[in-house]
Design a protein around this motif. Structure first.
Motif, PDB file in Angstrom:
ATOM      1  N   CYS A   5      -6.601  -0.270   2.008  1.00 24.87           N
ATOM      2  CA  CYS A   5      -5.796   0.180   3.031  1.00 24.87           C
ATOM      3  C   CYS A   5      -6.590   1.516   3.104  1.00 24.87           C
ATOM      4  O   CYS A   5      -6.927   1.885   2.757  1.00 24.87           O
ATOM      5  CB  CYS A   5      -4.380   0.189   1.932  1.00 24.87           C
ATOM      6  SG  CYS A   5      -2.609   0.917   2.675  1.00 24.87           S
ATOM      7  N   CYS A  39       1.066  -1.170  -0.187  1.00 23.97           N
ATOM      8  CA  CYS A  39      -0.214   0.210  -0.076  1.00 23.97           C
ATOM      9  C   CYS A  39       1.119   1.441  -0.640  1.00 23.97           C
ATOM     10  O   CYS A  39       1.691   1.653   0.992  1.00 23.97           O
ATOM     11  CB  CYS A  39      -0.691  -0.067   1.399  1.00 23.97           C
ATOM     12  SG  CYS A  39      -1.967   1.421   1.607  1.00 23.97           S
ATOM     13  N   TRP A  52      -4.943  -1.607   7.597  1.00 20.81           N
ATOM     14  CA  TRP A  52      -5.001  -3.034   6.480  1.00 20.81           C
ATOM     15  C   TRP A  52      -6.689  -3.889   6.529  1.00 20.81           C
ATOM     16  O   TRP A  52      -7.031  -3.874   8.189  1.00 20.81           O
ATOM     17  CB  TRP A  52      -4.488  -3.664   5.731  1.00 20.81           C
ATOM     18  CG  TRP A  52      -3.411  -3.889   4.967  1.00 20.81           C
ATOM     19  CD1 TRP A  52      -2.591  -3.201   5.518  1.00 20.81           C
ATOM     20  CD2 TRP A  52      -3.064  -3.665   3.801  1.00 20.81           C
ATOM     21  NE1 TRP A  52      -1.148  -3.419   4.681  1.00 20.81           N
ATOM     22  CE2 TRP A  52      -1.910  -3.593   3.692  1.00 20.81           C
ATOM     23  CE3 TRP A  52      -4.189  -4.041   2.693  1.00 20.81           C
ATOM     24  CZ2 TRP A  52      -1.171  -3.688   2.036  1.00 20.81           C
ATOM     25  CZ3 TRP A  52      -3.752  -3.750   1.752  1.00 20.81           C
ATOM     26  CH2 TRP A  52      -2.052  -3.922   1.021  1.00 20.81           C
TER      27      TRP A  52
END
Length: 115
Positions: free
Chosen positions: A95, A22, A36
């Motif tokens: 994310c 991410c 996450w």
């Protein structure tokens, strides 16, 4: 403008591993924390793991020992290493960047674990 982009999803057999990435693009933002989440079909979005700017980590209890979150500050990137994957880990993984003022979500990356 801040943009969050996930990558690394795919199809994997049960017992396999994947590493998600991410990356936060943009400038002038503060990295407060990055999380996450995942959402399986028909289920609510749930927190998987998080990491703060101090490096503190937090995991969903059910995932401890299999998932590891880490970061590369120089790249504004957070990783999620997922090991011993199970079919129930199948979900879209998102994310979330927390700047302390705003939250920025990525578009998600699909993880599919076959049995």
């Amino acid at each position: 403008q801040v943009q969050v982009v996930e990558s690394g999803g795919g199809l994997v057999q049960a017992g396999g591993s994947l590493r998600l990435s991410c990356t936060a693009h943009g400038s002038g933002f503060k990295f407060n924390a990055m999380d996450w989440y995942r959402q399986a079909p028909g289920k609510q979005r749930e927190l998987v793991a998080s990491i703060t700017n101090a490096g503190s980590t937090n995991y969903a209890d059910s995932l401890k020992g299999r998932f590891t979150i880490s970061r590369d500050n120089a790249k504004n990137t957070v990783y999620l290493q997922m090991n011993s994957l199970k079919p129930e880990d199948t979900a879209v993984y998102y994310c979330n960047l927390d700047t302390g003022l705003f939250h920025y979500w990525g578009q998600g990356t699909q993880v599919t674990v076959s049995s």
